[in-house]
Scaffold this motif. Structure first.
Motif, PDB file in Angstrom:
ATOM      1  N   ARG A  48       0.834  -1.206   0.000  1.00  0.00           N
ATOM      2  CA  ARG A  48       0.000   0.000   0.000  1.00  0.00           C
ATOM      3  C   ARG A  48       0.870   1.259   0.000  1.00  0.00           C
ATOM      4  NH1 ARG A  48      -3.183   0.172   5.069  1.00  0.00           N
ATOM      5  NH2 ARG A  48      -3.932  -1.793   4.237  1.00  0.00           N
TER       6      ARG A  48
ATOM      7  N   GLU B  15       0.890   4.039  -3.115  1.00  0.00           N
ATOM      8  CA  GLU B  15       0.631   5.476  -2.948  1.00  0.00           C
ATOM      9  C   GLU B  15       1.736   6.304  -3.597  1.00  0.00           C
ATOM     10  OE1 GLU B  15      -0.054   6.557   1.132  1.00  0.00           O
ATOM     11  OE2 GLU B  15      -1.598   5.017   1.378  1.00  0.00           O
TER      12      GLU B  15
ATOM     13  N   THR C 129      -0.943   4.306  -7.750  1.00  0.00           N
ATOM     14  CA  THR C 129      -1.787   3.206  -8.210  1.00  0.00           C
ATOM     15  C   THR C 129      -2.450   2.558  -7.000  1.00  0.00           C
ATOM     16  OG1 THR C 129      -1.870   1.279  -9.668  1.00  0.00           O
ATOM     17  CG2 THR C 129       0.005   1.402  -8.171  1.00  0.00           C
ATOM     18  N   THR C 130      -3.204   1.524  -7.239  1.00  0.00           N
ATOM     19  CA  THR C 130      -3.853   0.827  -6.129  1.00  0.00           C
ATOM     20  C   THR C 130      -2.943  -0.268  -5.591  1.00  0.00           C
ATOM     21  OG1 THR C 130      -4.853  -0.857  -7.551  1.00  0.00           O
ATOM     22  CG2 THR C 130      -6.121   1.188  -7.197  1.00  0.00           C
ATOM     23  N   GLN C 131      -3.212  -0.679  -4.366  1.00  0.00           N
ATOM     24  CA  GLN C 131      -2.450  -1.767  -3.768  1.00  0.00           C
ATOM     25  C   GLN C 131      -2.651  -3.050  -4.563  1.00  0.00           C
ATOM     26  OE1 GLN C 131      -3.863  -4.590  -1.786  1.00  0.00           O
ATOM     27  NE2 GLN C 131      -1.794  -5.395  -1.694  1.00  0.00           N
ATOM     28  N   GLN C 132      -3.849  -3.269  -5.072  1.00  0.00           N
ATOM     29  CA  GLN C 132      -4.140  -4.479  -5.839  1.00  0.00           C
ATOM     30  C   GLN C 132      -3.312  -4.522  -7.127  1.00  0.00           C
ATOM     31  OE1 GLN C 132      -6.536  -2.385  -4.648  1.00  0.00           O
ATOM     32  NE2 GLN C 132      -7.446  -3.636  -3.032  1.00  0.00           N
TER      33      GLN C 132
END
Length: 121
Positions: A20, A24, A28-31
């Motif tokens: 995560r 950031e 982008t997203t953690q996924q």
């Protein structure tokens, strides 16, 4: 050489960061970042540049193209006087295999000498 996804995962783990946190940083997203670390998808160019700046490594290192983490600044770094790292590398590469092996052997001996010197202090 390591794959790029192995390198980015290793760098993150070495700094004890979460996926995560890195997601950031690169926007982008953690996924999505997790899939990149698993080798399921690639990072965008801007994300690679941000990671290189964050970890202070070269983009070629992140991409698995070299084992050398340092960027171009390291090649221009002065070793002794005006003698740069890049000049040293150029001269080593100009040697034949026997000469290169001798340089590598000398470096190993010098490191051992310094280690012994430190233990005596």
């Amino acid at each position: 050489m390591k794959k790029s996804y192995e390198i980015i995962r290793g760098l993150r783990e070495d700094k004890d960061l979460r996926q995560r946190d890195i997601a950031e940083i690169i926007g982008t997203t953690q996924q999505h970042y997790s899939r990149c670390e698993q080798g399921e998808c690639d990072l965008q160019t801007r994300a690679i540049i941000k990671l290189a700046d964050f970890y202070n490594v070269s983009t070629d290192y992140l991409l698995g193209r070299t084992e050398c983490q340092q960027g171009i600044e390291a090649l221009n770094q002065s070793l002794v006087g005006t003698y740069t790292t890049g000049r040293l590398l150029t001269e080593i590469l100009s040697l034949n295999n026997i000469g290169r092996c001798a340089v590598v052997e000398y470096i190993g001996l010098q490191k051992l000498k310094e280690k012994i010197h430190k233990t005596r202090e």
